[in-house]
Motif scaffolding. Structure first.
Motif, PDB file in Angstrom:
ATOM      1  N   ALA A 114      -6.517   0.746  10.959  1.00 14.70           N
ATOM      2  CA  ALA A 114      -5.256   0.092  10.616  1.00 14.70           C
ATOM      3  C   ALA A 114      -4.796  -0.864  11.700  1.00 14.70           C
ATOM      4  O   ALA A 114      -4.049  -1.793  11.445  1.00 14.70           O
ATOM      5  CB  ALA A 114      -4.171   1.138  10.353  1.00 14.70           C
ATOM      6  N   ALA A 115      -5.247  -0.655  12.928  1.00 18.05           N
ATOM      7  CA  ALA A 115      -4.799  -1.493  14.039  1.00 18.05           C
ATOM      8  C   ALA A 115      -5.296  -2.921  13.928  1.00 18.05           C
ATOM      9  O   ALA A 115      -4.744  -3.824  14.544  1.00 18.05           O
ATOM     10  CB  ALA A 115      -5.255  -0.886  15.369  1.00 18.05           C
ATOM     11  N   SER A 127       0.165  -1.954  -4.826  1.00 20.55           N
ATOM     12  CA  SER A 127      -0.821  -2.952  -5.230  1.00 20.55           C
ATOM     13  C   SER A 127      -2.215  -2.638  -4.698  1.00 20.55           C
ATOM     14  O   SER A 127      -3.214  -3.061  -5.279  1.00 20.55           O
ATOM     15  CB  SER A 127      -0.404  -4.337  -4.720  1.00 20.55           C
ATOM     16  OG  SER A 127       0.854  -4.708  -5.248  1.00 20.55           O
ATOM     17  N   ALA A 128      -2.305  -1.942  -3.561  1.00 17.97           N
ATOM     18  CA  ALA A 128      -3.580  -1.653  -2.917  1.00 17.97           C
ATOM     19  C   ALA A 128      -3.611  -0.188  -2.503  1.00 17.97           C
ATOM     20  O   ALA A 128      -2.559   0.452  -2.346  1.00 17.97           O
ATOM     21  CB  ALA A 128      -3.771  -2.554  -1.700  1.00 17.97           C
ATOM     22  N   PRO A 129      -4.810   0.383  -2.305  1.00 15.67           N
ATOM     23  CA  PRO A 129      -4.902   1.777  -1.857  1.00 15.67           C
ATOM     24  C   PRO A 129      -4.279   1.933  -0.471  1.00 15.67           C
ATOM     25  O   PRO A 129      -4.216   0.975   0.310  1.00 15.67           O
ATOM     26  CB  PRO A 129      -6.417   2.037  -1.809  1.00 15.67           C
ATOM     27  CG  PRO A 129      -7.027   0.967  -2.635  1.00 15.67           C
ATOM     28  CD  PRO A 129      -6.132  -0.228  -2.516  1.00 15.67           C
ATOM     29  N   PRO A 130      -3.817   3.147  -0.135  1.00 13.64           N
ATOM     30  CA  PRO A 130      -3.279   3.382   1.211  1.00 13.64           C
ATOM     31  C   PRO A 130      -4.318   3.054   2.271  1.00 13.64           C
ATOM     32  O   PRO A 130      -5.516   3.298   2.085  1.00 13.64           O
ATOM     33  CB  PRO A 130      -2.943   4.878   1.198  1.00 13.64           C
ATOM     34  CG  PRO A 130      -2.786   5.219  -0.243  1.00 13.64           C
ATOM     35  CD  PRO A 130      -3.748   4.334  -0.982  1.00 13.64           C
ATOM     36  N   ASP A 161       0.815  -1.213   0.000  1.00 17.71           N
ATOM     37  CA  ASP A 161       0.000   0.000   0.000  1.00 17.71           C
ATOM     38  C   ASP A 161       0.849   1.263   0.000  1.00 17.71           C
ATOM     39  O   ASP A 161       0.323   2.370   0.033  1.00 17.71           O
ATOM     40  CB  ASP A 161      -0.968   0.009   1.184  1.00 17.71           C
ATOM     41  CG  ASP A 161      -0.254   0.038   2.527  1.00 17.71           C
ATOM     42  OD1 ASP A 161       0.918  -0.393   2.571  1.00 17.71           O
ATOM     43  OD2 ASP A 161      -0.850   0.479   3.521  1.00 17.71           O
ATOM     44  N   GLN A 162       2.162   1.085  -0.025  1.00 13.94           N
ATOM     45  CA  GLN A 162       3.112   2.193  -0.142  1.00 13.94           C
ATOM     46  C   GLN A 162       4.282   1.699  -0.991  1.00 13.94           C
ATOM     47  O   GLN A 162       4.471   0.486  -1.129  1.00 13.94           O
ATOM     48  CB  GLN A 162       3.607   2.648   1.240  1.00 13.94           C
ATOM     49  CG  GLN A 162       2.536   3.252   2.126  1.00 13.94           C
ATOM     50  CD  GLN A 162       3.124   3.854   3.396  1.00 13.94           C
ATOM     51  OE1 GLN A 162       4.311   4.186   3.462  1.00 13.94           O
ATOM     52  NE2 GLN A 162       2.301   4.001   4.427  1.00 13.94           N
ATOM     53  N   PRO A 163       5.092   2.608  -1.555  1.00 11.02           N
ATOM     54  CA  PRO A 163       6.252   2.170  -2.348  1.00 11.02           C
ATOM     55  C   PRO A 163       7.419   1.727  -1.457  1.00 11.02           C
ATOM     56  O   PRO A 163       8.553   2.143  -1.631  1.00 11.02           O
ATOM     57  CB  PRO A 163       6.587   3.409  -3.170  1.00 11.02           C
ATOM     58  CG  PRO A 163       6.149   4.545  -2.317  1.00 11.02           C
ATOM     59  CD  PRO A 163       4.907   4.071  -1.606  1.00 11.02           C
ATOM     60  N   ARG A 164       7.104   0.898  -0.489  1.00 12.35           N
ATOM     61  CA  ARG A 164       8.068   0.336   0.451  1.00 12.35           C
ATOM     62  C   ARG A 164       7.644  -1.101   0.746  1.00 12.35           C
ATOM     63  O   ARG A 164       6.719  -1.618   0.145  1.00 12.35           O
ATOM     64  CB  ARG A 164       8.106   1.166   1.740  1.00 12.35           C
ATOM     65  CG  ARG A 164       8.636   2.579   1.536  1.00 12.35           C
ATOM     66  CD  ARG A 164       8.699   3.357   2.827  1.00 12.35           C
ATOM     67  NE  ARG A 164       7.371   3.716   3.310  1.00 12.35           N
ATOM     68  CZ  ARG A 164       7.143   4.356   4.455  1.00 12.35           C
ATOM     69  NH1 ARG A 164       8.149   4.683   5.240  1.00 12.35           N
ATOM     70  NH2 ARG A 164       5.917   4.664   4.812  1.00 12.35           N
TER      71      ARG A 164
END
Length: 216
Positions: free
Chosen positions: A200-201, A190-193, A31-34
């Motif tokens: 998120a937890a 690959s997926a939205p943030p 969900d991020q470029p990491r």
């Protein structure tokens, strides 16, 4: 040369801490470029709590959450304050576990542009681990995706390819290391943030098969 193992807990503890089970998920460009990494581990039932845990992470790790998990009766994440400090070429993160189940999530690395990727992942066990399940989620639109060593199993589910490993009797002296190589014609995740708030937890937007595996 890798730095020596981290030291944990109090020498006066009644029982030497260990992890009966550990599930690790590694999700490059999710969900991020990491690379998104999640750990879920269960301590031996007779360990004295609270327990100071010290975990080795990449030096550029950005921590999303460090939690203890409790059932009341639904699963609840008790997120903990933590301290981070340099540890040679790594970073050491320290916190107090207040239940036998711990959950940690972080990002590392930086990926940009289209082309070939070559990524490394190292898991340093904070305590001896009896059973370790490691999952790698292949990014969408990846080609020529290879893992070293080869995974034990690969399945297609929810639009993703999931690669898995099973390890037993992991010591704190050497890391479990995985090399990932693939090509991608985009640097879009690959997926939205995910929501960085309460959703998120609970692993919001992580594929359900990964959530189930981490919960086993």
């Amino acid at each position: 040369r890798h730095p020596g193992p981290l030291h944990h807990g109090s020498p006066a503890a009644e029982t030497t801490p260990s992890l009966t089970s550990m599930a690790v998920s590694v999700m490059p460009e999710y969900d991020q470029p990491r690379v998104l990494v999640s750990y879920r581990g269960e301590l031996n039932a007779d360990v004295a709590l609270p327990l100071e845990v010290q975990l080795r992470m990449p030096a550029d790790a950005e921590i999303a959450q460090v939690c203890s998990i409790i059932y009341r009766p639904d699963e609840e994440h008790l997120c903990q304050t933590y301290e981070a400090e340099p540890d040679g070429q790594y970073m050491a993160v320290r916190w107090e576990a207040v239940t036998p189940i711990m959950y940690v999530e972080y990002y590392y690395g930086s990926i940009s542009g289209a082309g070939q990727r070559s990524l490394d992942f190292n898991f340093w066990a904070p305590y001896p681990v009896q059973n370790l399940d490691l999952f790698v989620l292949e990014p969408s639109e990846a080609t020529d995706f290879t893992l070293t060593p080869e995974p034990a199993d690969t399945v297609d589910e929810q639009g993703f390819r999931h690669h898995s490993y099973v390890f037993t009797d992991i010591s704190v002296d050497e890391p479990v290391s995985i090399e990932m190589a693939y090509a991608r014609q985009t640097d879009q995740p690959s997926a939205p943030p995910r929501d960085t708030g309460a959703a998120a937890a609970d692993g919001s937007a992580i594929p359900q098969s990964i959530i189930i595996s981490l919960g086993v």
